[in-house]
Design a protein around this motif. Structure first.
Motif, PDB file in Angstrom:
ATOM      1  N   ILE A  98      -8.466   0.654   5.282  1.00 10.67           N
ATOM      2  CA  ILE A  98      -7.886   1.563   4.280  1.00 10.67           C
ATOM      3  C   ILE A  98      -6.933   0.768   3.394  1.00 10.67           C
ATOM      4  O   ILE A  98      -6.098   0.022   3.898  1.00 10.67           O
ATOM      5  N   GLY A  99      -7.067   0.935   2.094  1.00  9.22           N
ATOM      6  CA  GLY A  99      -6.194   0.190   1.197  1.00  9.22           C
ATOM      7  C   GLY A  99      -6.544   0.408  -0.249  1.00  9.22           C
ATOM      8  O   GLY A  99      -7.300   1.321  -0.598  1.00  9.22           O
ATOM      9  N   ALA A 100      -5.961  -0.414  -1.114  1.00  8.74           N
ATOM     10  CA  ALA A 100      -6.211  -0.298  -2.549  1.00  8.74           C
ATOM     11  C   ALA A 100      -5.986  -1.661  -3.189  1.00  8.74           C
ATOM     12  O   ALA A 100      -5.318  -2.523  -2.607  1.00  8.74           O
ATOM     13  N   ASN A 106      -8.047  -3.932   7.615  1.00  8.73           N
ATOM     14  CA  ASN A 106      -7.962  -3.557   6.197  1.00  8.73           C
ATOM     15  C   ASN A 106      -8.982  -2.495   5.793  1.00  8.73           C
ATOM     16  O   ASN A 106      -9.497  -2.517   4.678  1.00  8.73           O
ATOM     17  N   PHE A 151       0.835  -1.208   0.000  1.00  5.05           N
ATOM     18  CA  PHE A 151       0.000   0.000   0.000  1.00  5.05           C
ATOM     19  C   PHE A 151       0.870   1.259   0.000  1.00  5.05           C
ATOM     20  O   PHE A 151       0.562   2.242  -0.689  1.00  5.05           O
ATOM     21  N   ALA A 173       2.024   1.647  -3.478  1.00  2.00           N
ATOM     22  CA  ALA A 173       0.927   2.014  -4.378  1.00  2.00           C
ATOM     23  C   ALA A 173       0.583   3.495  -4.281  1.00  2.00           C
ATOM     24  O   ALA A 173      -0.013   4.062  -5.206  1.00  2.00           O
ATOM     25  N   LYS A 184      -4.586  -7.231  -3.027  1.00  2.00           N
ATOM     26  CA  LYS A 184      -5.154  -6.517  -1.880  1.00  2.00           C
ATOM     27  C   LYS A 184      -4.027  -5.921  -1.052  1.00  2.00           C
ATOM     28  O   LYS A 184      -3.144  -6.629  -0.580  1.00  2.00           O
ATOM     29  N   THR A 185      -4.054  -4.596  -0.872  1.00  2.63           N
ATOM     30  CA  THR A 185      -3.044  -3.931  -0.057  1.00  2.63           C
ATOM     31  C   THR A 185      -3.776  -3.104   0.989  1.00  2.63           C
ATOM     32  O   THR A 185      -4.942  -2.773   0.799  1.00  2.63           O
ATOM     33  N   GLU A 187     -13.660  -8.798  -7.434  1.00  2.70           N
ATOM     34  CA  GLU A 187     -14.521  -9.408  -6.420  1.00  2.70           C
ATOM     35  C   GLU A 187     -16.019  -9.181  -6.680  1.00  2.70           C
ATOM     36  O   GLU A 187     -16.744  -8.729  -5.803  1.00  2.70           O
TER      37      GLU A 187
END
Lengths: 355, 355
Positions: free
Chosen positions: A143-145, A141, A102, A105, A131-132, A223
């Motif tokens: 917050i992520g991207a 999780n 993350f 990214a 998934k980061t 997903e």
């Protein structure tokens, strides 16, 4: 999505090779206190890229997968002169690979990065899917991207420093993949003890097993449908994890998944004609290797409450599961009523020798 | 990349329409203290979506485009029950749209979002291209991601509360787009005073002008080649901004770009055969509307130092510029020596009536 996962025990060579392709102006490595001493020397001994890299060390453990650690990685990257042509190598378990990915990214809107999982769980579960992220506001999780690594290097060379519990935890996710794939893979896994698998054989198993997840993610990167297959065991598994956390005695993720698989195979027997005998055989194997997560009927309301709050439930009045008609035959988008779940938990207690 | 920008002064209707497509479970709006009072009531009067939305207010100004404000937005989203099926509307200038978009891109690994720029600068500069982010560690946009809004709604209805300076700042970026596009668009812009353009005419100008950027970004979404065209005026403009900041008297971004255009048109005359007379005509227009950013030869070293540290310079020994052979004819990947830049700054001082 490109196939960016390589399976090799020549990790140093693999890192140098990807660095030759990316040609970063500078390389950075994220480790935690454990992989700093247990994994970094192994790799840096043979990799010129890692030998010359700037090392960023974070604290280990899921409780440190947070904004403070993320901010520290960003700060270190900036202070040490990382540019948008730099490369980041994340060398560690899921905390390091999720959080480091993350950071990469989002640093200068994205720099190149390579993930090198050092635990069996991270190799199986966190190496594929892009998934980061970090935990935030008390939620996992949050917050992520979605962002794929330029390369993921899966190997078994770091596993000799892992505990039996860590190995079994990773194996729990491997059992899930085998249940999705089919009887051959499942029987293959249940025929052996994860602690006795040699390093080269483990690499072969990983290649086959992670391949199941790769196929699914490739077909459904964001997903929307098929990827729900990977939630098998997880609706219940997450509820067990939450309850364990509330009891102040957390259980490893892969253990929670293994127990969750038992409950969801029971639901599959009840609803989808999954063979009862197969369910009992798998439950037996899990009991033998993982023992049981202890619950009584007084825990049911709380467990079902956790399931209702699972982020996969659009409408909290019914509970979504991924179930199976048989080993290798998916029943996506299944639901169960509270009564059915209670009945399944009764049977879980029975087959897992509780009470 | 999809064309996700709509140009309309029926903003409320546009928001309700996109909400009907996205069907969010809940809508959130990010505003700052200014747009809270000046823009939100206008939109919420006619939009059912905004009327029912949860409002998140951040502090205005570039100095608040930081991790603290971002964290506050994440926290508010979580506490107010945002799910991955929620929608975020960013109603404000570039600070609100850049930061709100980054919050949306990273909350639960990404929720749907709509940008509604309320300043001319944000409409022209920040509405297209998917750049999101915050300032960090003393650097502008150090942390961020490329992520396109589900929709950008460009309108001119909020401009009546902007100052003359804010309008001219936005117009500076419009001049840049016109220089890239060609003489017709440029002459059209230079024929009028931005303060006297009516609301409907402004919407037409925006459609045409933002279209220039859309075409470029469409052809080069990740800034590998053509997109460098958009850096016209910016190598020098950023240096002027940095120097102004160091003098403790910051200048608006679009003003810095306008002054930067003059310097880089001079370099274009020196190197690329750009017509000297056209350069003088444009410099005259800019002087008339923006006056000059005052520099002496004692500032040259510092300005060139700022240019060398610009993130676009892979190798700091030469300085990259986007120049023009003529209005509408690009000379990408140009470079200039320190001597050439000094000569250009001398001429800048001359045409801008300095000293």
């Amino acid at each position: 999505m490109e196939n960016n996962v390589v399976f090799t025990n020549c990790v140093a060579e693999a890192i140098d090779r990807i660095a030759e392709t990316i040609k970063p102006t500078k390389t950075f490595v994220v480790v935690d206190e454990n992989t700093m001493s247990a994994a970094l020397p192994v790799v840096s001994h043979d990799s010129a890229t890692i030998k010359d890299a700037f090392v960023i060390m974070v604290k280990p453990g899921d409780e440190n997968k947070n904004l403070e650690s993320l901010s520290y990685i960003w700060q270190q990257l900036g202070d040490a002169g990382a540019t948008r042509h730099s490369m980041l190598v994340n060398l560690g378990g899921g905390v390091v690979t999720d959080m480091g990915a993350f950071a990469a990214a989002t640093f200068k809107r994205g720099i190149r990065f390579v993930n090198v999982p050092t635990t069996l769980l991270a190799a199986v579960d966190a190496s594929v899917g892009g998934k980061t992220g970090i935990n935030f506001n008390g939620l996992k999780n949050e917050i992520g991207a979605f962002k794929n690594a330029d390369q993921v290097i899966v190997s078994s060379i770091f596993f000799n420093t892992l505990s039996a519990t860590e190995m079994r935890s990773g194996y729990g996710e491997m059992l899930k993949h085998a249940l999705i794939k089919g009887p051959d893979m499942l029987n293959d896994l249940m025929r052996q003890d994860v602690l006795e698998v040699g390093s080269e054989r483990m690499l072969d198993l990983l290649k086959e097993n992670v391949g199941v997840k790769q196929d699914i993610v490739f077909q459904d990167p964001t997903e929307k449908g098929l990827r729900k297959a990977l939630n098998l065991g997880h609706t219940t598994g997450h509820a067990f994890e939450s309850l364990a956390l509330k009891r102040n005695s957390p259980i490893p993720h892969g253990y929670a998944v293994a127990y969750g698989l038992v409950v969801e195979l029971i639901l599959s027997v009840m609803q989808k004609g999954f063979p009862a005998e197969t369910m009992r055989r798998i439950a037996g194997y899990i009991y033998e290797n993982y023992r049981a997560f202890a619950i009584t009927c007084n825990d049911y309301d709380e467990l079902i409450g956790f399931m209702k709050h699972d982020k996969k439930n659009v409408d909290a009045s019914e509970i979504n599961f991924t179930l199976l008609h048989d080993v290798g035959v998916l029943a996506l988008d299944s639901t169960a009523s509270v009564k059915e779940i209670e009945a399944a938990l009764d049977i879980y207690r029975d087959v897992m020798h509780l009470d």
